[in-house]
Design an enzyme around this catalytic site. Structure first.
Site, mmCIF file in Angstrom:
data_model
loop_
_atom_site.group_PDB
_atom_site.id
_atom_site.type_symbol
_atom_site.label_atom_id
_atom_site.label_comp_id
_atom_site.label_asym_id
_atom_site.label_seq_id
_atom_site.Cartn_x
_atom_site.Cartn_y
_atom_site.Cartn_z
ATOM 1 N N THR A 1 0.832 -1.213 0.000
ATOM 2 C CA THR A 1 0.000 0.000 0.000
ATOM 3 C C THR A 1 0.861 1.255 0.000
ATOM 4 O O THR A 1 0.641 2.165 -0.797
ATOM 5 C CB THR A 1 -0.884 0.009 1.253
ATOM 6 O OG1 THR A 1 -0.061 -0.353 2.374
ATOM 7 C CG2 THR A 1 -2.028 -0.957 1.143
ATOM 8 N N PHE B 1 -8.325 4.951 2.975
ATOM 9 C CA PHE B 1 -7.925 4.202 4.164
ATOM 10 C C PHE B 1 -9.075 3.413 4.771
ATOM 11 O O PHE B 1 -8.989 2.938 5.903
ATOM 12 C CB PHE B 1 -7.316 5.150 5.202
ATOM 13 C CG PHE B 1 -5.937 5.645 4.808
ATOM 14 C CD1 PHE B 1 -4.827 4.831 4.941
ATOM 15 C CD2 PHE B 1 -5.758 6.916 4.284
ATOM 16 C CE1 PHE B 1 -3.553 5.260 4.565
ATOM 17 C CE2 PHE B 1 -4.494 7.370 3.900
ATOM 18 C CZ PHE B 1 -3.392 6.530 4.045
ATOM 19 N N CYS C 1 -7.975 1.921 8.331
ATOM 20 C CA CYS C 1 -6.570 1.569 8.461
ATOM 21 C C CYS C 1 -5.978 2.051 9.790
ATOM 22 O O CYS C 1 -5.968 3.246 10.066
ATOM 23 C CB CYS C 1 -5.800 2.198 7.306
ATOM 24 S SG CYS C 1 -4.054 1.791 7.327
HETATM 25 C C1 HEM Z 1 -6.778 -1.558 6.963
HETATM 26 C C2 HEM Z 1 -5.352 1.242 3.253
HETATM 27 C C3 HEM Z 1 -0.873 1.464 5.153
HETATM 28 C C4 HEM Z 1 -2.176 -1.747 8.544
HETATM 29 C C5 HEM Z 1 -6.770 -0.814 5.788
HETATM 30 C C6 HEM Z 1 -7.921 -0.611 4.935
HETATM 31 C C7 HEM Z 1 -7.517 0.158 3.897
HETATM 32 C C8 HEM Z 1 -6.119 0.453 4.093
HETATM 33 C C9 HEM Z 1 -8.374 0.619 2.721
HETATM 34 C C10 HEM Z 1 -9.331 -1.197 5.144
HETATM 35 C C11 HEM Z 1 -9.466 -2.488 4.393
HETATM 36 C C12 HEM Z 1 -10.860 -3.089 4.395
HETATM 37 O O1 HEM Z 1 -11.847 -2.413 4.664
HETATM 38 O O2 HEM Z 1 -10.940 -4.293 4.133
HETATM 39 C C13 HEM Z 1 -4.021 1.555 3.467
HETATM 40 C C14 HEM Z 1 -3.247 2.455 2.623
HETATM 41 C C15 HEM Z 1 -1.985 2.527 3.177
HETATM 42 C C16 HEM Z 1 -1.979 1.664 4.339
HETATM 43 C C17 HEM Z 1 -3.771 3.172 1.379
HETATM 44 C C18 HEM Z 1 -0.784 3.317 2.734
HETATM 45 C C19 HEM Z 1 -0.839 4.478 2.115
HETATM 46 C C20 HEM Z 1 -0.832 0.631 6.249
HETATM 47 C C21 HEM Z 1 0.325 0.408 7.099
HETATM 48 C C22 HEM Z 1 -0.052 -0.519 8.040
HETATM 49 C C23 HEM Z 1 -1.436 -0.860 7.796
HETATM 50 C C24 HEM Z 1 1.677 1.093 6.940
HETATM 51 C C25 HEM Z 1 0.740 -1.113 9.181
HETATM 52 C C26 HEM Z 1 1.698 -0.526 9.772
HETATM 53 C C27 HEM Z 1 -3.532 -1.955 8.406
HETATM 54 C C28 HEM Z 1 -4.306 -2.835 9.277
HETATM 55 C C29 HEM Z 1 -5.631 -2.771 8.826
HETATM 56 C C30 HEM Z 1 -5.644 -1.855 7.682
HETATM 57 C C31 HEM Z 1 -3.756 -3.654 10.435
HETATM 58 C C32 HEM Z 1 -6.843 -3.499 9.423
HETATM 59 C C33 HEM Z 1 -7.463 -2.611 10.467
HETATM 60 C C34 HEM Z 1 -8.657 -3.255 11.149
HETATM 61 O O3 HEM Z 1 -9.545 -3.762 10.453
HETATM 62 O O4 HEM Z 1 -8.705 -3.215 12.369
HETATM 63 N N1 HEM Z 1 -5.683 -0.151 5.250
HETATM 64 N N2 HEM Z 1 -3.224 1.099 4.471
HETATM 65 N N3 HEM Z 1 -1.877 -0.146 6.703
HETATM 66 N N4 HEM Z 1 -4.370 -1.385 7.462
HETATM 67 FE FE1 HEM Z 1 -3.809 -0.071 6.041
#
Ligand code: HEM
Length: 459
Positions: free
Chosen positions: A270, A396, A403
């Site tokens: 991502t 996000f 996220c």
């Molecule tokens: C969840 C985007 C960077 C960890 C999500 C979701 C999106 C997203 C759209 C929701 C997914 C869904 O609804 O199924 C992004 C984007 C990033 C990014 C665009 C970078 C620009 C990161 C980073 C980490 C991370 C750096 C870890 C250090 C997570 C986790 C979730 C998540 C653990 C699940 C949260 C939950 O449901 O409790 N992300 N992410 N992400 N992201 Fe990111």
């Protein structure tokens, strides 16, 4: 209003609409269907039906978490084989989601992220140094390099582990296993339903990749538990020490391992995609490119970049926001319908039905964004960004399942952009490059090469 059936593209008797979707780039197929069928349509796929919404007003409605809840989609269901009910792949009602969420929120908060700045800068500097050594003629595969950056950063900041991706000859075995694991998750989600012995070999290899992931994470965990003198404050430390404020419970070792692997998976492609698309947009838009360089020169100059600069680069933040509007590495998020209901007061959707939010399309809704295809970072400066309608910008994700790594990703991306533009001028390696996307678990530019020309020496 009048009840309006959800449009359904014509389909085949058994395969349904599966032939409408290009396995190599499903996001593009789904967007084209939205161009043809409008703000909502339904596909029938073997064993399931999915509704797709793509206007801002419908996405906004489906973001109501009382009516619609996140469910792991078909690919995430495969990822669960490796990381179970880790944060990303958990169902909301699984207790480990709540425990991990509450234990980890503070570590991912502003203070926690600020503490990680020096390690992030360590990795960004390695990238800058490598590009400086390459010299101006070298064709740099930008997405590959940003993937090394993002992986090394999340591994170092989450558990003090160094992959040294910039210097290693081949990929670290963990990184190799993760790549193979994710690719196979995609393949598995599209398998024809043959008897399981048919897939015996693939399944064995799949399980062996999972073992490499889990054994590596477990070794890091064990080492930390025995090394009591280690004063690191990272995500692993937070998970080992933290207690859930609600239940008083600690995270189990297996849940910690699930989440360590989850961070690496969720945090690398991502962030890499975001930086790659941002670089692409700036190379297409020389005026905006100049403004980024100008901001870096005025705010930071030639000296070292510090954590205090991070809040003072509004134009870079706006560039990243606008980049994510035009190209979201996660182009689709999925929810599931709690009760039979009407969308926009007229489209019936049914209890248990899956709804996918097509961000690639809702982010271009002309009802919200004037001249939606144009790259205009100005519209994302705070004063304008804060006035956007609710749920108009969702890269996000949504609500409690949004996220958790957003502040982490933001600091890393702003820092890296600042460091790169402070030190280099960039040009396309192929002057006539046209943006193509490569889809794995996420979207990234494909075959995107740049050259990096030192401005006047690294400090
Ligand atoms: C969840 C985007 C960077 C960890 C999500 C979701 C999106 C997203 C759209 C929701 C997914 C869904 O609804 O199924 C992004 C984007 C990033 C990014 C665009 C970078 C620009 C990161 C980073 C980490 C991370 C750096 C870890 C250090 C997570 C986790 C979730 C998540 C653990 C699940 C949260 C939950 O449901 O409790 N992300 N992410 N992400 N992201 Fe990111």
């Amino acid at each position: 209003g009048q009840i309006t059936p959800v449009p359904e593209p014509p389909r085949l008797p058994i395969l349904g609409n599966i032939t409408d979707i290009d396995a190599e780039n499903s996001a593009r197929s789904l967007t084209s269907l939205a161009d043809k069928y409008g703000e909502i349509y339904r596909l029938h796929l073997p064993g399931t039906r999915i509704v797709f919404v793509s206007s801002h007003r419908l996405v906004d409605e489906v973001c109501d978490e009382k009516r619609f809840k996140k469910v792991p989609n078909v690919v995430l269901a495969e990822v669960r084989e490796g990381v179970h009910d880790g944060l990303f792949t958990a169902k909301l009602e699984e207790p480990n989601w709540g425990i991990a969420h509450r234990v980890l929120m503070p570590a991912f908060g502003p203070m926690g992220i600020r503490d990680m700045f020096d390690e992030m800068r360590d990795i960004s500097s390695q990238l800058a140094l490598k590009w400086a050594r390459h010299g101006p003629q070298k064709r740099i595969n930008a997405p590959d390099e940003f993937t090394r950056l993002a992986l090394d950063t999340i591994a170092l900041c989450s558990m003090g582990f160094r992959f040294n991706s910039f210097y290693a000859e081949g990929l670290h075995p963990f990184v190799h296993a993760m790549g193979e694991f994710l690719t196979e998750c995609g393949r598995r989600s599209q398998r024809p339903p043959l008897p399981s012995f048919f897939y015996r070999n693939q399944d064995k290899i799949f399980q062996s990749h999972i073992s490499v992931l889990r054994e590596t994470a477990e070794a890091v965990l064990k080492e930390r538990v025995t090394d009591t003198g280690n004063g690191r404050k990272d995500l692993l430390a937070a998970m080992l020490k933290g207690r859930d404020s609600q239940t008083g419970e600690k995270m189990s070792d297996s849940s910690i391992i699930d989440n360590l692997i989850t961070f690496l998976i969720a945090g690398h492609e991502t962030t890499s995609g975001t930086l790659s698309y941002a670089m692409y947009r700036l190379l297409q838009n020389p005026d905006e490119y100049r403004k980024v360089q100008q901001e870096v020169d005025e705010v930071i100059g030639k000296g070292p970049i510090t954590v205090h600069h991070m809040q003072k680069l509004p134009y870079i933040s706006a560039v990243l926001r606008e980049t994510l509007r035009l190209d979201s590495p996660i182009p689709i998020i999925g929810v599931h319908t709690a009760e039979d209901t009407l969308l926009a007061g007229k489209y019936p959707v049914y209890k248990g039905e899956f709804i996918n939010l097509l961000l690639t399309k809702s982010h271009l809704d002309p009802a919200v964004f004037e001249d939606p295809l144009a790259f205009k970072p100005e519209r994302m400066l705070d004063e304008n960004f804060n006035k956007l309608p609710k749920n108009a910008w969702k890269p996000f994700g949504n609500g409690v399942r949004a996220c958790i790594g957003r502040p982490f990703a933001w600091q890393e991306a702003v820092l890296t952009m600042a460091m790169l533009f402070q030190n280099f001028n960039f040009v396309l390696a192929d002057a006539d490059y046209k943006l193509q996307h490569k889809q794995t678990l996420t979207l990234k530019p494909n075959e995107f090469f740049i050259r990096a020309i030192l401005r006047d020496g690294l400090d």
